[in-house]
Write a protein that holds these residues in place. Sequence first.
Motif, mmCIF file in Angstrom:
data_model
loop_
_atom_site.group_PDB
_atom_site.id
_atom_site.type_symbol
_atom_site.label_atom_id
_atom_site.label_comp_id
_atom_site.label_asym_id
_atom_site.label_seq_id
_atom_site.Cartn_x
_atom_site.Cartn_y
_atom_site.Cartn_z
ATOM 1 N N SER A 33 0.817 -1.213 0.000
ATOM 2 C CA SER A 33 0.000 0.000 0.000
ATOM 3 C C SER A 33 0.852 1.264 0.000
ATOM 4 O O SER A 33 0.464 2.279 -0.547
ATOM 5 C CB SER A 33 -0.947 0.017 1.202
ATOM 6 O OG SER A 33 -0.241 0.314 2.386
ATOM 7 N N SER A 35 1.115 3.265 2.175
ATOM 8 C CA SER A 35 0.255 4.296 2.745
ATOM 9 C C SER A 35 0.871 4.902 4.000
ATOM 10 O O SER A 35 1.656 4.268 4.693
ATOM 11 C CB SER A 35 -1.095 3.656 3.083
ATOM 12 O OG SER A 35 -1.799 4.417 4.021
ATOM 13 N N PHE A 37 -0.740 5.212 6.536
ATOM 14 C CA PHE A 37 -1.344 4.438 7.622
ATOM 15 C C PHE A 37 -0.559 3.160 7.911
ATOM 16 O O PHE A 37 -0.875 2.451 8.840
ATOM 17 C CB PHE A 37 -2.776 3.996 7.258
ATOM 18 C CG PHE A 37 -3.773 5.116 7.284
ATOM 19 C CD1 PHE A 37 -4.287 5.575 8.481
ATOM 20 C CD2 PHE A 37 -4.200 5.689 6.096
ATOM 21 C CE1 PHE A 37 -5.219 6.591 8.509
ATOM 22 C CE2 PHE A 37 -5.132 6.716 6.112
ATOM 23 C CZ PHE A 37 -5.637 7.170 7.320
ATOM 24 N N SER A 43 -5.392 0.878 5.544
ATOM 25 C CA SER A 43 -6.318 1.987 5.330
ATOM 26 C C SER A 43 -7.599 1.447 4.701
ATOM 27 O O SER A 43 -7.654 0.307 4.222
ATOM 28 C CB SER A 43 -5.692 3.006 4.382
ATOM 29 O OG SER A 43 -5.567 2.430 3.090
ATOM 30 N N ARG A 44 -8.615 2.272 4.678
ATOM 31 C CA ARG A 44 -9.888 1.889 4.075
ATOM 32 C C ARG A 44 -9.700 1.467 2.614
ATOM 33 O O ARG A 44 -10.229 0.452 2.173
ATOM 34 C CB ARG A 44 -10.864 3.065 4.167
ATOM 35 C CG ARG A 44 -12.245 2.769 3.629
ATOM 36 C CD ARG A 44 -13.098 4.033 3.655
ATOM 37 N NE ARG A 44 -13.133 4.603 4.980
ATOM 38 C CZ ARG A 44 -14.106 4.390 5.871
ATOM 39 N NH1 ARG A 44 -15.110 3.603 5.572
ATOM 40 N NH2 ARG A 44 -14.077 4.958 7.040
ATOM 41 N N ASP A 71 -13.248 -2.813 11.844
ATOM 42 C CA ASP A 71 -12.537 -1.760 12.587
ATOM 43 C C ASP A 71 -13.158 -1.589 13.979
ATOM 44 O O ASP A 71 -13.873 -0.636 14.259
ATOM 45 C CB ASP A 71 -12.609 -0.457 11.786
ATOM 46 C CG ASP A 71 -11.857 0.686 12.450
ATOM 47 O OD1 ASP A 71 -10.988 0.428 13.305
ATOM 48 O OD2 ASP A 71 -12.155 1.856 12.112
ATOM 49 N N ASN A 76 -10.417 4.097 11.996
ATOM 50 C CA ASN A 76 -10.284 4.202 10.546
ATOM 51 C C ASN A 76 -9.079 3.483 9.977
ATOM 52 O O ASN A 76 -8.538 3.877 8.944
ATOM 53 C CB ASN A 76 -10.285 5.671 10.097
ATOM 54 C CG ASN A 76 -11.693 6.215 10.053
ATOM 55 O OD1 ASN A 76 -12.608 5.541 9.594
ATOM 56 N ND2 ASN A 76 -11.870 7.416 10.566
ATOM 57 N N CYS A 77 -8.657 2.441 10.664
ATOM 58 C CA CYS A 77 -7.513 1.654 10.235
ATOM 59 C C CYS A 77 -7.702 0.235 10.762
ATOM 60 O O CYS A 77 -8.135 0.052 11.888
ATOM 61 C CB CYS A 77 -6.252 2.296 10.820
ATOM 62 S SG CYS A 77 -4.763 1.613 10.188
#
Length: 189
Positions: A33, A35, A37, A43-44, A71, A76-77
């Motif tokens: 990813s 990301s 995060f 992540s989403r 979750d 949100n992770c």
Amino acid sequence: RGGGTGRRLTPETVNKSEVERLIQLFDTLVAESGSRFAAAGLSRSTFRDALYSAFGMTDDMIMDRVFHTFDRDNDNCISVVEWVEGLSVFLRGTLEERIKYCFEVYDLNGDGYISREEMFQMLKNSLLKQPSEEDPDEGIKDLVDIALKKMDYDHDGKLSFTDFEKAVRDEILLLEAFGPCLPDIKVHP
């Protein structure tokens, strides 16, 4: 959503080597990813990509709800623990665990009921539009009425968890009545 479920992994759900494989998959997804995060987890968007590529999910609303259900701490992770626990129910959960999971996916506002409006939103989102239909919303309202007639045992105009559980135990096909939120494998009671 009301906090954690106290869910524990049991040998019947996933075994040690499967847990290790799920963790490896998690690590691979996080690494791919790239990301911001990544330190915390998935992540989403990475999670949704995984649902699409591994399980063929394409419904945005459903994938969003599955994300919320996995979750548990609402940050949100998806952490590695949330990933393993969520997938153990998603892939191998008992009927009771799957009933709880599906109910939580369909309870859009988390108030403990699936309301007429929530049913309408889920069905409107998941059913294909027929171009010939003059007012597709009317057909969806009819479906909601049918679902309530069949599943609303206490006749209060909405589905409690008790209503939903009783309906599914009477007819297993109602487990995903408001949209496909489990992998496409046979469900055995």
